[in-house]
Design an enzyme around this catalytic site. Structure first.
Site, PDB file in Angstrom:
ATOM      1  N   TYR A  76      -3.005  -1.702  10.585  1.00 15.76           N
ATOM      2  CA  TYR A  76      -3.111  -2.279   9.364  1.00 15.76           C
ATOM      3  C   TYR A  76      -2.091  -1.982   8.317  1.00 15.76           C
ATOM      4  CZ  TYR A  76      -3.955  -2.304   4.278  1.00 15.76           C
ATOM      5  OH  TYR A  76      -3.631  -2.455   3.249  1.00 15.76           O
ATOM      6  N   THR A 128       0.998  -1.273   0.054  1.00 17.49           N
ATOM      7  CA  THR A 128      -0.096   0.116  -0.227  1.00 17.49           C
ATOM      8  C   THR A 128       0.911   1.248   0.050  1.00 17.49           C
ATOM      9  OG1 THR A 128      -1.708   1.190   1.190  1.00 17.49           O
ATOM     10  CG2 THR A 128      -0.224  -0.122   2.518  1.00 17.49           C
TER      11      THR A 128
HETATM   12  P1  NAD Z   1     -11.402  -7.480   0.484  1.00 20.63           P
HETATM   13  O1  NAD Z   1     -11.312  -7.555   2.068  1.00 20.63           O
HETATM   14  O2  NAD Z   1     -12.344  -6.793  -0.456  1.00 20.63           O
HETATM   15  O3  NAD Z   1     -10.429  -8.621  -0.167  1.00 20.63           O
HETATM   16  C1  NAD Z   1      -9.764  -9.442   0.699  1.00 20.63           C
HETATM   17  C2  NAD Z   1      -9.943 -10.909   0.381  1.00 20.63           C
HETATM   18  O4  NAD Z   1      -9.029 -11.745   1.053  1.00 20.63           O
HETATM   19  C3  NAD Z   1     -11.446 -11.261   0.968  1.00 20.63           C
HETATM   20  O5  NAD Z   1     -12.046 -12.043   0.199  1.00 20.63           O
HETATM   21  C4  NAD Z   1     -11.046 -12.253   2.288  1.00 20.63           C
HETATM   22  O6  NAD Z   1     -12.075 -13.060   2.599  1.00 20.63           O
HETATM   23  C5  NAD Z   1      -9.733 -12.668   1.961  1.00 20.63           C
HETATM   24  N1  NAD Z   1      -8.921 -13.037   3.062  1.00 20.63           N
HETATM   25  C6  NAD Z   1      -8.428 -12.228   4.052  1.00 20.63           C
HETATM   26  N2  NAD Z   1      -7.610 -12.860   5.010  1.00 20.63           N
HETATM   27  C7  NAD Z   1      -7.594 -14.051   4.196  1.00 20.63           C
HETATM   28  C8  NAD Z   1      -6.654 -15.294   4.762  1.00 20.63           C
HETATM   29  N3  NAD Z   1      -6.089 -15.579   5.895  1.00 20.63           N
HETATM   30  N4  NAD Z   1      -6.798 -16.582   3.898  1.00 20.63           N
HETATM   31  C9  NAD Z   1      -7.777 -16.455   2.914  1.00 20.63           C
HETATM   32  N5  NAD Z   1      -8.360 -15.440   2.426  1.00 20.63           N
HETATM   33  C10 NAD Z   1      -8.232 -14.177   3.273  1.00 20.63           C
HETATM   34  O7  NAD Z   1      -9.856  -6.300   0.323  1.00 20.63           O
HETATM   35  P2  NAD Z   1      -9.742  -5.488  -1.034  1.00 20.63           P
HETATM   36  O8  NAD Z   1     -10.058  -3.915  -0.981  1.00 20.63           O
HETATM   37  O9  NAD Z   1     -10.034  -6.430  -2.141  1.00 20.63           O
HETATM   38  O10 NAD Z   1      -8.107  -5.508  -1.029  1.00 20.63           O
HETATM   39  C11 NAD Z   1      -7.203  -6.484  -1.356  1.00 20.63           C
HETATM   40  C12 NAD Z   1      -5.756  -6.219  -0.900  1.00 20.63           C
HETATM   41  O11 NAD Z   1      -5.480  -5.157  -1.641  1.00 20.63           O
HETATM   42  C13 NAD Z   1      -5.526  -6.180   0.349  1.00 20.63           C
HETATM   43  O12 NAD Z   1      -4.334  -6.787   0.505  1.00 20.63           O
HETATM   44  C14 NAD Z   1      -5.329  -4.668   0.649  1.00 20.63           C
HETATM   45  O13 NAD Z   1      -4.412  -4.321   1.452  1.00 20.63           O
HETATM   46  C15 NAD Z   1      -4.940  -4.181  -0.635  1.00 20.63           C
HETATM   47  N6  NAD Z   1      -5.036  -3.098  -1.036  1.00 20.63           N
HETATM   48  C16 NAD Z   1      -6.324  -2.515  -1.279  1.00 20.63           C
HETATM   49  C17 NAD Z   1      -6.997  -1.159  -1.364  1.00 20.63           C
HETATM   50  C18 NAD Z   1      -8.353  -0.848  -1.692  1.00 20.63           C
HETATM   51  O14 NAD Z   1      -8.453   0.375  -1.909  1.00 20.63           O
HETATM   52  N7  NAD Z   1      -9.164  -1.716  -1.715  1.00 20.63           N
HETATM   53  C19 NAD Z   1      -5.749  -0.259  -1.722  1.00 20.63           C
HETATM   54  C20 NAD Z   1      -4.350  -0.531  -1.735  1.00 20.63           C
HETATM   55  C21 NAD Z   1      -4.100  -1.751  -1.322  1.00 20.63           C
HETATM   56  N1  USQ Z   2     -11.382  10.105   5.025  1.00 20.50           N
HETATM   57  C1  USQ Z   2     -12.192  11.215   4.975  1.00 20.50           C
HETATM   58  N2  USQ Z   2     -13.260  10.786   5.277  1.00 20.50           N
HETATM   59  C2  USQ Z   2     -13.986   9.570   5.118  1.00 20.50           C
HETATM   60  C3  USQ Z   2     -13.138   8.366   4.792  1.00 20.50           C
HETATM   61  C4  USQ Z   2     -11.861   8.585   5.000  1.00 20.50           C
HETATM   62  O1  USQ Z   2     -11.978  12.430   5.312  1.00 20.50           O
HETATM   63  O2  USQ Z   2     -15.333   9.374   5.165  1.00 20.50           O
HETATM   64  C5  USQ Z   2      -9.769  10.174   4.952  1.00 20.50           C
HETATM   65  C6  USQ Z   2      -8.915   9.578   5.809  1.00 20.50           C
HETATM   66  O3  USQ Z   2      -8.762  10.201   7.111  1.00 20.50           O
HETATM   67  C7  USQ Z   2      -7.675   9.425   5.323  1.00 20.50           C
HETATM   68  C8  USQ Z   2      -8.215   9.335   3.621  1.00 20.50           C
HETATM   69  O4  USQ Z   2      -9.488   9.879   3.861  1.00 20.50           O
HETATM   70  O5  USQ Z   2      -6.987  10.573   5.574  1.00 20.50           O
HETATM   71  C9  USQ Z   2      -8.293   7.635   3.389  1.00 20.50           C
HETATM   72  O6  USQ Z   2      -8.948   7.110   4.018  1.00 20.50           O
HETATM   73  P1  USQ Z   2      -9.544   5.780   3.279  1.00 20.50           P
HETATM   74  O7  USQ Z   2     -10.187   4.988   4.413  1.00 20.50           O
HETATM   75  O8  USQ Z   2     -10.055   6.128   2.137  1.00 20.50           O
HETATM   76  O9  USQ Z   2      -8.093   4.999   3.106  1.00 20.50           O
HETATM   77  P2  USQ Z   2      -7.145   4.124   3.926  1.00 20.50           P
HETATM   78  O10 USQ Z   2      -7.683   3.891   5.427  1.00 20.50           O
HETATM   79  O11 USQ Z   2      -5.851   4.595   4.023  1.00 20.50           O
HETATM   80  O12 USQ Z   2      -7.036   2.606   3.467  1.00 20.50           O
HETATM   81  C10 USQ Z   2      -7.485   2.131   2.117  1.00 20.50           C
HETATM   82  C11 USQ Z   2      -7.718   0.706   1.956  1.00 20.50           C
HETATM   83  C12 USQ Z   2      -6.474   0.151   2.247  1.00 20.50           C
HETATM   84  C13 USQ Z   2      -5.190   0.594   1.304  1.00 20.50           C
HETATM   85  C14 USQ Z   2      -5.270   2.145   1.399  1.00 20.50           C
HETATM   86  C15 USQ Z   2      -4.222   2.698   0.496  1.00 20.50           C
HETATM   87  O13 USQ Z   2      -8.732   0.476   2.978  1.00 20.50           O
HETATM   88  O14 USQ Z   2      -6.447  -1.234   2.203  1.00 20.50           O
HETATM   89  O15 USQ Z   2      -4.274   0.152   1.815  1.00 20.50           O
HETATM   90  O16 USQ Z   2      -6.388   2.700   1.373  1.00 20.50           O
HETATM   91  S1  USQ Z   2      -3.365   3.958   1.133  1.00 20.50           S
HETATM   92  O17 USQ Z   2      -4.284   4.976   1.537  1.00 20.50           O
HETATM   93  O18 USQ Z   2      -2.413   4.297  -0.088  1.00 20.50           O
HETATM   94  O19 USQ Z   2      -2.481   3.334   1.946  1.00 20.50           O
END
Ligand code: NAD
Ligand code: USQ
Length: 382
Positions: free
Chosen positions: A181, A144
């Site tokens: 996280y 991330t």
């Molecule tokens: P998500 O929670 O929708 O999907 C994660 C999936 O992994 C789920 O289906 C869950 O059941 C599965 N999982 C979790 N722990 C597990 C385990 N121990 N064994 C097997 N399955 C398991 O999350 P997402 O939004 O799809 O994110 C996917 C990945 O991308 C994560 O690693 C997250 O940190 C990363 N990421 C997401 C975002 C975002 O904006 N959604 C941004 C940056 C990075």
């Molecule tokens: N924020 C607001 N209002 C809201 C929700 C969030 O102002 O209603 C702000 C938060 O304070 C933060 C920013 O928006 O400053 C981002 O928050 P977010 O909840 O959108 O994102 P974050 O907690 O950083 O996590 C999400 C995903 C995570 C991923 C990450 C990418 O849940 O899995 O790793 O985005 S990054 O932000 O680049 O680390």
């Protein structure tokens, strides 16, 4: 290529599995379905009604002719993971399978411990499984952008050249994550880097920004293939959350001053970035880092853009600054490099008004599913 998509039932993993399958790869999903259990724990849901994984892959077979195999199990159960590796013999392992919510990891001690145990141990098991059963397999790990935090200098892609007391070295970029996280991702990165060095594993850490949108060409093929979308105060992320708030006439919740700047990308680019990484594997022993985002925005700017489009669509909503439940910089420098994926062929889908409108329309279609009590944040960092 034989590709495992771990976390293939989740928001990023499901469309990635479909996309890779459409490109002709032999895709296997591994998931323990725990994301669906967090919904039950939090009394929350996806805005879109999502089918069971079984029904999803059956429908995909029907519409595409391609089979996606599934293994339901936990990366933390090594006997299970070993068997998956033995049967699939993966050439690439795409690792999405972690607890990914910062607020969830900050609920209390148990959730912090769960998050780090699930993520760090699961990833360590994957590293051992690659070493023992598929040493040529390329690990494509979702990291991330939040690993870097918000330093007062430009953010490089994984490494920075440092000159200190007359000597120079290229070192891992300093990490200043903002939740237990985000810390789990830093711990993962260190474990992967070390495993690459000692065992010659090939790995790419995709330091992804915040993903918005939900549809890809594949998920649109049938209602049973629809992707999940999170809106609640725990799993909802900035842009998608703001759009869903606007769809129900809720205030758009900017935390604090709204000057927090974050890197973003469209889900359509997530799937392509994973494909690019798979097609261009890291060398043996190489720990490669790509910054996976296309643009950055301040939270306040995003809120105002959503408000404007919502208004054009007939939805009146206020942008409201509320007390920030997190501890984070609200006014800071931000300039991050993201050239490596572009150099390998990524053509970004940028955030246009039409993209916001499209997500908004899906939210409006499903707005009766939004549970009002879940919209405001309920977890604080303090
Ligand atoms: P998500 O929670 O929708 O999907 C994660 C999936 O992994 C789920 O289906 C869950 O059941 C599965 N999982 C979790 N722990 C597990 C385990 N121990 N064994 C097997 N399955 C398991 O999350 P997402 O939004 O799809 O994110 C996917 C990945 O991308 C994560 O690693 C997250 O940190 C990363 N990421 C997401 C975002 C975002 O904006 N959604 C941004 C940056 C990075
Ligand atoms: N924020 C607001 N209002 C809201 C929700 C969030 O102002 O209603 C702000 C938060 O304070 C933060 C920013 O928006 O400053 C981002 O928050 P977010 O909840 O959108 O994102 P974050 O907690 O950083 O996590 C999400 C995903 C995570 C991923 C990450 C990418 O849940 O899995 O790793 O985005 S990054 O932000 O680049 O680390």
């Amino acid at each position: 290529m034989r590709i495992i998509v771990a976390g293939g039932d989740g928001f990023c993993g499901w469309p990635t599995a479909l996309y890779l399958s459409k490109q002709g790869h032999d895709v296997t999903i591994v998931d323990n379905l725990v994301r669906r259990e967090y919904d039950e724990e939090l009394h929350s849901n996806s805005v879109t009604p999502i089918a069971s994984l079984e029904d999803r892959v059956a429908k995909w077979k029907e519409v595409s002719g391609n089979e996606i195999k599934t293994y339901i199990g936990d990366l933390n159960h090594y006997d299970f993971l070993r068997e998956v590796f033995r049967q699939v013999e993966p050439e690439a392992f795409v690792h999405f399978a972690e607890q990914r919510s910062a607020p969830y990891s900050m609920i209390d001690r148990e959730h912090a411990v769960y998050t780090q145990t699930n993520n760090v141990m699961g990833n360590l098991n994957v590293l051992y499984a690659i070493k023992e059963f598929a040493p040529e397999c390329h690990l494509i790990k979702l990291g991330t952008m939040g690993e870097y935090g918000t330093p007062n200098i430009d953010i490089e892609e994984g490494y920075i050249e440092v000159e200190h007391k007359g000597r120079k070295d290229t070192l891992p970029y300093p990490k200043q994550p903002g939740s237990f996280y985000h810390l789990s991702k830093v711990h993962d990165s260190h474990n992967i880097m070390f495993a690459c060095k000692i065992w010659g594993i090939r790995a790419t850490d995709l330091n992804q920004g915040i993903v918005y949108g939900l549809h890809t060409d594949e998920t649109k093929l049938d209602p049973l293939l629809v992707n999940r979308v999170d809106y609640d105060g725990v799993f909802g992320t900035a842009l998608n959350r703001f759009i869903n708030q606007a769809a129900i006439g809720h205030d758009i919740t900017v935390y604090g001053s709204g000057g927090q700047t974050r890197a973003f990308l469209n889900i359509e680019d997530t799937v392509r970035c994973v494909e690019i990484a798979a097609e261009n594997p890291a060398d043996k022993g190489e720990f490669r880092v790509f910054n996976q985002f296309t643009e950055w925005f301040s939270v306040q700017d995003l809120a105002e853009r959503v408000q404007k489009i919502a208004k054009e669509e007939g939805f009146e909503t206020e942008v409201k600054k509320i007390e920030n439940p997190r501890i984070e910089n609200e006014d800071h420098y931000y300039n991050a490099v993201n050239t490596k994926l572009r150099d390998l062929g990524l053509e970004p889908h940028l955030l246009t008004d039409d993209v916001i409108r499209d997500i908004l329309r899906t939210a409006v279609e499903n707005k009766d599913r939004i549970i009002q009590e879940n919209v405001l944040p309920s977890i604080t960092w303090k």
